[in-house]
Design an enzyme around this catalytic site. Structure first.
Site, PDB file in Angstrom:
ATOM      1  N   TYR A  94       7.915   1.956  -7.480  1.00  0.00           N
ATOM      2  CA  TYR A  94       7.213   0.683  -7.645  1.00  0.00           C
ATOM      3  C   TYR A  94       6.861   0.436  -9.119  1.00  0.00           C
ATOM      4  O   TYR A  94       6.988  -0.691  -9.603  1.00  0.00           O
ATOM      5  CB  TYR A  94       5.954   0.654  -6.768  1.00  0.00           C
ATOM      6  N   GLU A 112       0.861  -1.181   0.000  1.00  0.00           N
ATOM      7  CA  GLU A 112       0.000   0.000   0.000  1.00  0.00           C
ATOM      8  C   GLU A 112       0.896   1.229   0.000  1.00  0.00           C
ATOM      9  O   GLU A 112       1.942   1.237   0.641  1.00  0.00           O
ATOM     10  CB  GLU A 112      -0.878   0.064   1.255  1.00  0.00           C
TER      11      GLU A 112
HETATM   12  C1  LIG Z   1      10.574   5.866  -1.898  1.00  0.00           C
HETATM   13  C2  LIG Z   1      12.052   5.845  -1.477  1.00  0.00           C
HETATM   14  C3  LIG Z   1      12.285   4.638  -0.581  1.00  0.00           C
HETATM   15  C4  LIG Z   1      12.917   5.735  -2.748  1.00  0.00           C
HETATM   16  O1  LIG Z   1      14.268   5.569  -2.307  1.00  0.00           O
HETATM   17  P1  LIG Z   1      15.536   6.073  -3.158  1.00  0.00           P
HETATM   18  O2  LIG Z   1      16.739   5.398  -2.567  1.00  0.00           O
HETATM   19  O3  LIG Z   1      15.564   7.539  -3.237  1.00  0.00           O
HETATM   20  O4  LIG Z   1      15.167   5.464  -4.585  1.00  0.00           O
HETATM   21  P2  LIG Z   1      16.105   5.264  -5.873  1.00  0.00           P
HETATM   22  O5  LIG Z   1      17.189   6.282  -5.908  1.00  0.00           O
HETATM   23  O6  LIG Z   1      16.499   3.829  -5.920  1.00  0.00           O
HETATM   24  O7  LIG Z   1      15.069   5.583  -7.033  1.00  0.00           O
HETATM   25  C5  LIG Z   1      14.474   4.567  -7.810  1.00  0.00           C
HETATM   26  C6  LIG Z   1      13.331   5.177  -8.614  1.00  0.00           C
HETATM   27  O8  LIG Z   1      12.311   5.663  -7.751  1.00  0.00           O
HETATM   28  C7  LIG Z   1      11.714   6.819  -8.342  1.00  0.00           C
HETATM   29  N1  LIG Z   1      11.953   7.971  -7.475  1.00  0.00           N
HETATM   30  C8  LIG Z   1      12.724   8.000  -6.355  1.00  0.00           C
HETATM   31  N2  LIG Z   1      12.679   9.231  -5.787  1.00  0.00           N
HETATM   32  C9  LIG Z   1      11.875   9.981  -6.559  1.00  0.00           C
HETATM   33  C10 LIG Z   1      11.440  11.329  -6.491  1.00  0.00           C
HETATM   34  N3  LIG Z   1      11.831  12.144  -5.489  1.00  0.00           N
HETATM   35  N4  LIG Z   1      10.597  11.774  -7.440  1.00  0.00           N
HETATM   36  C11 LIG Z   1      10.182  10.971  -8.433  1.00  0.00           C
HETATM   37  N5  LIG Z   1      10.578   9.672  -8.577  1.00  0.00           N
HETATM   38  C12 LIG Z   1      11.410   9.186  -7.642  1.00  0.00           C
HETATM   39  C13 LIG Z   1      12.378   7.003  -9.689  1.00  0.00           C
HETATM   40  O9  LIG Z   1      11.625   6.253 -10.617  1.00  0.00           O
HETATM   41  C14 LIG Z   1      13.728   6.368  -9.439  1.00  0.00           C
HETATM   42  O10 LIG Z   1      14.342   5.947 -10.619  1.00  0.00           O
HETATM   43  P3  LIG Z   1      15.289   6.984 -11.435  1.00  0.00           P
HETATM   44  O11 LIG Z   1      16.224   7.581 -10.412  1.00  0.00           O
HETATM   45  O12 LIG Z   1      15.944   6.103 -12.436  1.00  0.00           O
HETATM   46  O13 LIG Z   1      14.363   8.002 -11.998  1.00  0.00           O
HETATM   47  C15 LIG Z   1      12.450   7.182  -0.765  1.00  0.00           C
HETATM   48  O14 LIG Z   1      11.952   8.262  -1.524  1.00  0.00           O
HETATM   49  C16 LIG Z   1      11.956   7.301   0.664  1.00  0.00           C
HETATM   50  O15 LIG Z   1      12.599   6.828   1.605  1.00  0.00           O
HETATM   51  N6  LIG Z   1      10.812   7.975   0.859  1.00  0.00           N
HETATM   52  C17 LIG Z   1      10.285   8.194   2.215  1.00  0.00           C
HETATM   53  C18 LIG Z   1       9.677   6.925   2.759  1.00  0.00           C
HETATM   54  C19 LIG Z   1       8.569   6.403   1.853  1.00  0.00           C
HETATM   55  O16 LIG Z   1       7.689   7.125   1.422  1.00  0.00           O
HETATM   56  N7  LIG Z   1       8.597   5.062   1.597  1.00  0.00           N
HETATM   57  C20 LIG Z   1       7.611   4.390   0.763  1.00  0.00           C
HETATM   58  C21 LIG Z   1       6.418   4.044   1.556  1.00  0.00           C
HETATM   59  S1  LIG Z   1       5.159   3.216   0.581  1.00  0.00           S
END
Ligand SMILES: CC(C)(COP(=O)(O)OP(=O)(O)OC[C@H]1O[C@@H](n2cnc3c(N)ncnc32)[C@H](O)[C@@H]1OP(=O)(O)O)[C@@H](O)C(=O)NCCC(=O)NCCS
Length: 151
Positions: A119, A107
């Site tokens: 995702y 979710e």
């Molecule tokens: C979601 C989260 C875990 C992604 O972690 P991350 O280490 O930054 O992710 P990555 O660098 O591996 O990014 C992978 C892909 O995610 C997407 N993405 C990550 N951050 C993004 C942003 N700020 N805006 C848009 N797309 C994003 C992109 O598709 C990215 O691929 P790309 O860099 O080739 O465009 C991070 O933003 C986070 O910790 N958020 C707060 C907690 C949260 O909301 N968790 C999910 C709960 S359901």
């Protein structure tokens, strides 16, 4: 340069994991929930990315029958958008596939574009909607599902 390993979460990681959870979410888990996941829940699959003793991302999932439910994933704010969250998710999915998982679901808040993009990048597609799911602001959750076998 990013030089980190992905490994199973241990009790010693929990202080840093809880800190990431609290800074990343408006509804963080109680610390004892992480403790339960790591020590007592046989369904739990808990992973961290660690760089030089510092936890830079964490993931908690539940493996139930043939499904992997992603319960929590967060990257430390200093390490966002450097591929760590993606690698952690990939690792969890790969490991679950080896254990026989067929599908994965989760979710996500409908406003959480970063997570939804992550995702989608992995092939998850929207499969449902849970109204009023989040207690802090009444936001809806999007349910997303991935066919692990085909991915
Ligand atoms: C979601 C989260 C875990 C992604 O972690 P991350 O280490 O930054 O992710 P990555 O660098 O591996 O990014 C992978 C892909 O995610 C997407 N993405 C990550 N951050 C993004 C942003 N700020 N805006 C848009 N797309 C994003 C992109 O598709 C990215 O691929 P790309 O860099 O080739 O465009 C991070 O933003 C986070 O910790 N958020 C707060 C907690 C949260 O909301 N968790 C999910 C709960 S359901």
């Amino acid at each position: 340069m990013m030089n980190y390993v992905i490994r199973k979460m241990t009790v010693e990681d929990l202080e840093q994991v809880v800190a990431i959870d609290q800074i990343s979410f408006t509804l963080p888990w109680p610390p004892r929930s992480f403790h339960f996941e790591v020590t007592d829940n046989p369904a739990s699959r808990c992973w961290v990315a660690e760089q030089d003793g510092k936890i830079i991302a964490m993931l908690v999932a539940w493996f139930i029958v043939d499904e992997l439910h992603i319960a929590s994933i967060a990257t430390h704010p200093d390490f966002l958008r450097q591929g760590v969250g993606g690698r952690l998710l990939e690792h969890a999915l790969r490991s679950a596939k080896e254990e026989g998982a067929l599908t994965s679901f989760l979710e996500v808040r409908e406003s959480n574009d970063a997570a939804i993009n992550l995702y989608r990048k992995f092939g998850y597609a929207e499969s449902g909607h849970r109204e009023n799911y989040y207690a802090d602001n009444g936001e809806d959750a999007i349910l997303m599902t991935l066919n692990i076998v085909a991915s």
